[in-house]
Enzyme design. Sequence first.
Site, PDB file in Angstrom:
ATOM      1  N   SER A 112       0.859  -1.185   0.000  1.00 53.35           N
ATOM      2  CA  SER A 112       0.000   0.000   0.000  1.00 53.35           C
ATOM      3  C   SER A 112       0.892   1.230   0.000  1.00 53.35           C
ATOM      4  O   SER A 112       1.986   1.211   0.572  1.00 53.35           O
ATOM      5  CB  SER A 112      -0.881   0.004   1.247  1.00 53.35           C
ATOM      6  OG  SER A 112      -1.560   1.230   1.353  1.00 53.35           O
TER       7      SER A 112
ATOM      8  N   TYR B  76      -1.234  -0.955  10.150  1.00 48.29           N
ATOM      9  CA  TYR B  76      -1.357  -1.214   8.707  1.00 48.29           C
ATOM     10  C   TYR B  76      -0.084  -0.762   7.993  1.00 48.29           C
ATOM     11  O   TYR B  76       0.480  -1.497   7.170  1.00 48.29           O
ATOM     12  CB  TYR B  76      -2.585  -0.450   8.180  1.00 48.29           C
ATOM     13  CG  TYR B  76      -2.906  -0.674   6.724  1.00 48.29           C
ATOM     14  CD1 TYR B  76      -3.532  -1.842   6.296  1.00 48.29           C
ATOM     15  CD2 TYR B  76      -2.612   0.306   5.770  1.00 48.29           C
ATOM     16  CE1 TYR B  76      -3.851  -2.035   4.957  1.00 48.29           C
ATOM     17  CE2 TYR B  76      -2.932   0.121   4.429  1.00 48.29           C
ATOM     18  CZ  TYR B  76      -3.558  -1.050   4.030  1.00 48.29           C
ATOM     19  OH  TYR B  76      -3.873  -1.240   2.697  1.00 48.29           O
TER      20      TYR B  76
END
Length: 250
Positions: free
Chosen positions: A141, A155
């Site tokens: 990401s 995350y």
Amino acid sequence: MKFQDKVVLVTGGGSGIGQAAALGFAREGATVVVAGRRREPLEQTVKLIEAEGGRATALTADVTSSAEVARLIGEIVERHGGLDVAVNNAGVLTSGQAGDIDEDDWARTIDTNLTGVMLSMKHEIAAMRERGGGVIVNVSSQIGAHKRLPGFGAYAASKAAVAALTRTAALEYIREGIRINVISPGPHDTPMSMRPGETEADRAERVKHQLPIGRVGTMDEITGAILWLASADAGFTVGHDLVVDGGSTL
Ligand SMILES: NC(=O)c1ccc[n+]([C@@H]2O[C@H](COP(=O)([O-])OP(=O)(O)OC[C@H]3O[C@@H](n4cnc5c(N)ncnc54)[C@H](OP(=O)(O)O)[C@@H]3O)[C@@H](O)[C@H]2O)c1
């Protein structure tokens, strides 16, 4: 037909980016295996592929379990004779600032996003060695790998580590004909890019100001990037981190 007769695994293939990528590979002639924990969404992807005349199988597996991933890869080899391409896309998003990250959320995020990719690669590489080569695309990401966003530390940590693990593995296996890359999407059109309580209209308004391109990415745009990295067109591309984010990390 860039993936004619190739056997392609997409983890997290029952929804969002994974489902779109599975459809994209099937349209290019691949035999696709979609994997995830819940059977129903996987079967939905298979139905969509079969409705277009493609070939697909749904196999349940939890990527946090080495035994389940080993069984998944074993079943793919048994049914289809081997594995050519793997897209390690299964992931979860959790939130919480560093001072109060829920420890169960931390464990779930690292187990799925990082350990899940490690375990997937471990068993995929074994199958690809048997086959004499293969291609792996890991899904990271932009958050974590390229930029920070307050409230998403677990995350970010998991995704930054996926990028590091990918590049190391890319060096380790390229001489064996296994080409490994990573993709770092910015916000795309799935529920994961929505903040708690946000509607699609709220998200559109937010990203209009936040992202240089002024909108979220489409499923076709992220799928195009994944398929390119997995294809022979990217044959000289090794350990690359392909940022697909509408310019937001510039
Ligand atoms: N959408 C975005 O804007 C965006 C941006 C950057 C990166 N990404 C990354 O892109 C990937 C896909 O995201 P998405 O937006 O398509 O999200 P999504 O629709 O929530 O897809 C995630 C998939 O992963 C599967 N999954 C979760 N935990 C799993 C586990 N332990 N074992 C096996 N499968 C598991 C889920 O299926 P089950 O629940 O049935 O297992 C689900 O199908 C993720 O890695 C995400 O971090 C997305």
